[in-house]
Design a protein around this motif. Structure first.
Motif, PDB file in Angstrom:
ATOM      1  N   ASP A   7     -85.865   6.893 -48.962  1.00 15.39           N
ATOM      2  CA  ASP A   7     -85.555   8.196 -48.373  1.00 15.39           C
ATOM      3  C   ASP A   7     -85.899   9.331 -49.335  1.00 15.39           C
ATOM      4  O   ASP A   7     -86.462  10.358 -48.934  1.00 15.39           O
ATOM      5  CB  ASP A   7     -84.072   8.272 -47.986  1.00 15.39           C
ATOM      6  CG  ASP A   7     -83.736   7.390 -46.792  1.00 15.39           C
ATOM      7  OD1 ASP A   7     -84.678   6.956 -46.104  1.00 15.39           O
ATOM      8  OD2 ASP A   7     -82.543   7.126 -46.576  1.00 15.39           O
ATOM      9  N   TRP A   8     -85.533   9.147 -50.604  1.00 19.65           N
ATOM     10  CA  TRP A   8     -85.831  10.166 -51.622  1.00 19.65           C
ATOM     11  C   TRP A   8     -87.330  10.359 -51.772  1.00 19.65           C
ATOM     12  O   TRP A   8     -87.832  11.486 -51.803  1.00 19.65           O
ATOM     13  CB  TRP A   8     -85.217   9.746 -52.959  1.00 19.65           C
ATOM     14  CG  TRP A   8     -85.685  10.575 -54.112  1.00 19.65           C
ATOM     15  CD1 TRP A   8     -85.330  11.844 -54.427  1.00 19.65           C
ATOM     16  CD2 TRP A   8     -86.628  10.168 -55.129  1.00 19.65           C
ATOM     17  NE1 TRP A   8     -85.987  12.260 -55.566  1.00 19.65           N
ATOM     18  CE2 TRP A   8     -86.781  11.259 -56.017  1.00 19.65           C
ATOM     19  CE3 TRP A   8     -87.337   8.993 -55.370  1.00 19.65           C
ATOM     20  CZ2 TRP A   8     -87.624  11.190 -57.121  1.00 19.65           C
ATOM     21  CZ3 TRP A   8     -88.178   8.925 -56.472  1.00 19.65           C
ATOM     22  CH2 TRP A   8     -88.320  10.021 -57.339  1.00 19.65           C
ATOM     23  N   ALA A   9     -88.082   9.234 -51.843  1.00 23.03           N
ATOM     24  CA  ALA A   9     -89.529   9.317 -52.039  1.00 23.03           C
ATOM     25  C   ALA A   9     -90.218   9.958 -50.838  1.00 23.03           C
ATOM     26  O   ALA A   9     -91.101  10.803 -50.996  1.00 23.03           O
ATOM     27  CB  ALA A   9     -90.097   7.917 -52.302  1.00 23.03           C
ATOM     28  N   VAL A  10     -89.812   9.559 -49.635  1.00 20.95           N
ATOM     29  CA  VAL A  10     -90.424  10.125 -48.427  1.00 20.95           C
ATOM     30  C   VAL A  10     -90.179  11.626 -48.352  1.00 20.95           C
ATOM     31  O   VAL A  10     -91.084  12.409 -48.052  1.00 20.95           O
ATOM     32  CB  VAL A  10     -89.874   9.429 -47.164  1.00 20.95           C
ATOM     33  CG1 VAL A  10     -90.253  10.212 -45.908  1.00 20.95           C
ATOM     34  CG2 VAL A  10     -90.428   8.022 -47.059  1.00 20.95           C
ATOM     35  N   GLY A  11     -88.940  12.046 -48.637  1.00 18.13           N
ATOM     36  CA  GLY A  11     -88.631  13.477 -48.615  1.00 18.13           C
ATOM     37  C   GLY A  11     -89.456  14.258 -49.610  1.00 18.13           C
ATOM     38  O   GLY A  11     -89.954  15.354 -49.307  1.00 18.13           O
ATOM     39  N   LEU A  12     -89.645  13.675 -50.797  1.00 16.43           N
ATOM     40  CA  LEU A  12     -90.424  14.339 -51.846  1.00 16.43           C
ATOM     41  C   LEU A  12     -91.886  14.482 -51.432  1.00 16.43           C
ATOM     42  O   LEU A  12     -92.509  15.535 -51.611  1.00 16.43           O
ATOM     43  CB  LEU A  12     -90.308  13.519 -53.140  1.00 16.43           C
ATOM     44  CG  LEU A  12     -90.686  14.199 -54.461  1.00 16.43           C
ATOM     45  CD1 LEU A  12     -89.795  15.408 -54.725  1.00 16.43           C
ATOM     46  CD2 LEU A  12     -90.570  13.196 -55.605  1.00 16.43           C
ATOM     47  N   MET A  13     -92.440  13.425 -50.856  1.00 14.78           N
ATOM     48  CA  MET A  13     -93.844  13.454 -50.444  1.00 14.78           C
ATOM     49  C   MET A  13     -94.064  14.372 -49.240  1.00 14.78           C
ATOM     50  O   MET A  13     -95.102  15.038 -49.147  1.00 14.78           O
ATOM     51  CB  MET A  13     -94.319  12.036 -50.122  1.00 14.78           C
ATOM     52  CG  MET A  13     -94.365  11.107 -51.321  1.00 14.78           C
ATOM     53  SD  MET A  13     -94.804   9.416 -50.843  1.00 14.78           S
ATOM     54  CE  MET A  13     -94.071   8.484 -52.187  1.00 14.78           C
ATOM     55  N   ASP A  14     -93.108  14.402 -48.339  1.00  9.74           N
ATOM     56  CA  ASP A  14     -93.235  15.285 -47.181  1.00  9.74           C
ATOM     57  C   ASP A  14     -93.225  16.754 -47.601  1.00  9.74           C
ATOM     58  O   ASP A  14     -93.894  17.585 -46.998  1.00  9.74           O
ATOM     59  CB  ASP A  14     -92.091  15.023 -46.185  1.00  9.74           C
ATOM     60  CG  ASP A  14     -92.333  13.763 -45.358  1.00  9.74           C
ATOM     61  OD1 ASP A  14     -93.478  13.273 -45.344  1.00  9.74           O
ATOM     62  OD2 ASP A  14     -91.374  13.265 -44.744  1.00  9.74           O
ATOM     63  N   ARG A  15     -92.444  17.052 -48.658  1.00 10.08           N
ATOM     64  CA  ARG A  15     -92.321  18.453 -49.101  1.00 10.08           C
ATOM     65  C   ARG A  15     -93.518  18.905 -49.922  1.00 10.08           C
ATOM     66  O   ARG A  15     -94.031  20.002 -49.724  1.00 10.08           O
ATOM     67  CB  ARG A  15     -91.029  18.643 -49.903  1.00 10.08           C
ATOM     68  CG  ARG A  15     -89.764  18.665 -49.058  1.00 10.08           C
ATOM     69  CD  ARG A  15     -88.574  19.187 -49.853  1.00 10.08           C
ATOM     70  NE  ARG A  15     -88.268  18.347 -50.993  1.00 10.08           N
ATOM     71  CZ  ARG A  15     -87.473  17.272 -50.946  1.00 10.08           C
ATOM     72  NH1 ARG A  15     -86.920  16.907 -49.797  1.00 10.08           N
ATOM     73  NH2 ARG A  15     -87.218  16.555 -52.024  1.00 10.08           N
ATOM     74  N   ILE A  16     -93.960  18.069 -50.872  1.00 13.80           N
ATOM     75  CA  ILE A  16     -95.017  18.523 -51.792  1.00 13.80           C
ATOM     76  C   ILE A  16     -96.205  17.565 -51.866  1.00 13.80           C
ATOM     77  O   ILE A  16     -97.022  17.638 -52.793  1.00 13.80           O
ATOM     78  CB  ILE A  16     -94.452  18.789 -53.210  1.00 13.80           C
ATOM     79  CG1 ILE A  16     -93.648  17.588 -53.725  1.00 13.80           C
ATOM     80  CG2 ILE A  16     -93.609  20.031 -53.231  1.00 13.80           C
ATOM     81  CD1 ILE A  16     -93.110  17.781 -55.135  1.00 13.80           C
ATOM     82  N   GLY A  17     -96.322  16.666 -50.916  1.00  6.55           N
ATOM     83  CA  GLY A  17     -97.504  15.830 -50.792  1.00  6.55           C
ATOM     84  C   GLY A  17     -97.780  14.927 -51.979  1.00  6.55           C
ATOM     85  O   GLY A  17     -96.882  14.274 -52.510  1.00  6.55           O
ATOM     86  N   GLY A  18     -99.049  14.906 -52.412  1.00 12.64           N
ATOM     87  CA  GLY A  18     -99.470  14.017 -53.486  1.00 12.64           C
ATOM     88  C   GLY A  18     -98.738  14.254 -54.784  1.00 12.64           C
ATOM     89  O   GLY A  18     -98.478  13.314 -55.547  1.00 12.64           O
ATOM     90  N   VAL A  19     -98.395  15.494 -55.072  1.00 14.97           N
ATOM     91  CA  VAL A  19     -97.644  15.806 -56.296  1.00 14.97           C
ATOM     92  C   VAL A  19     -96.303  15.074 -56.283  1.00 14.97           C
ATOM     93  O   VAL A  19     -95.852  14.546 -57.301  1.00 14.97           O
ATOM     94  CB  VAL A  19     -97.427  17.327 -56.432  1.00 14.97           C
ATOM     95  CG1 VAL A  19     -96.588  17.640 -57.669  1.00 14.97           C
ATOM     96  CG2 VAL A  19     -98.767  18.043 -56.514  1.00 14.97           C
TER      97      VAL A  19
END
Length: 203
Positions: A7-19
């Motif tokens: 959940d944490w990783a998906v949220g991070l990627m959804d917000r700032i993509g590849g970074v």
């Protein structure tokens, strides 16, 4: 923990993509209980959903791998192995045996352990520490880390991309996959060395 990490990783990627994928992998390097076998297929899944491209996922996760590895490299170089053993022994969810496996790998295989070690569980993060203790040349360390990480990351990201919502399948078979990848690379290196020796013998 699996659900919390995903959940944490998906949220991070959804917000700032590849970074975000790069940050997640850098954290995974520093905190081994967060498995790359979860983060990387999720990056592929995020790419399939349009949060980033596959190329961005591979590039940023490789950068994240190098950044995390450099932190551990300099810890080994500055703090030293014995003090790190004591520090790790006091850390929750981190086993001293994992660090010992990295040290043993480096002692057996030398600098090439940094390349191959990026594709072996538990050793993947810990291998950076003995490299720092041994003061392995920084340029070679970064090169081998980047190459090994790029291969490992690409395989898992592409698998997550093509599996889509079934990305969890990658994590289930990660143990088998990592040894297949390692055997293939060892075979290629062996073939390269054999061909060079054979060509030299003929000349």
């Amino acid at each position: 923990m699996f659900d919390a990490v995903s959940d944490w990783a998906v949220g991070l990627m959804d917000r700032i993509g590849g970074v975000g994928a790069g940050i997640a992998i850098a954290v995974e390097n520093l905190f081994p209980p967060i498995p790359s076998e979860v983060i990387l297929p999720l990056a592929g899944f995020a790419a399939a959903r349009g949060s980033m491209t596959v190329a961005e996922g591979i590039i940023w996760t490789t950068i994240g791998s190098v950044v995390g590895a450099l932190v551990l490299y300099y810890l080994g170089r500055v703090v030293g192995l014995e003090r790190l053993y004591k520090i790790v022994d006091k850390m929750p969810l981190v086993d001293v045996a994992d660090l010992q496996k990295g040290v043993e790998w480096f002692d057996r295989h030398g600098t090439k352990a940094v390349f191959f070690g990026r594709m072996v569980p538990l050793v993947r993060s810990a291998i950076s520490v003995p490299a720092g203790v041994a003061r392995m040349p920084l340029g070679i360390f970064v090169l081998f880390t980047a190459l090994g990480s790029a291969i490992w990351n690409s395989i898992f990201i592409l698998a997550g991309y093509y599996l889509g919502e079934n990305w969890e399948v990658v994590e289930q078979y990660a143990g088998i996959l990592q040894y297949v990848v390692l055997a293939a690379i060892v075979g290629l290196v062996g073939w390269f060395v054999y061909s060079k020796v054979k060509a030299r013998a003929r000349s």
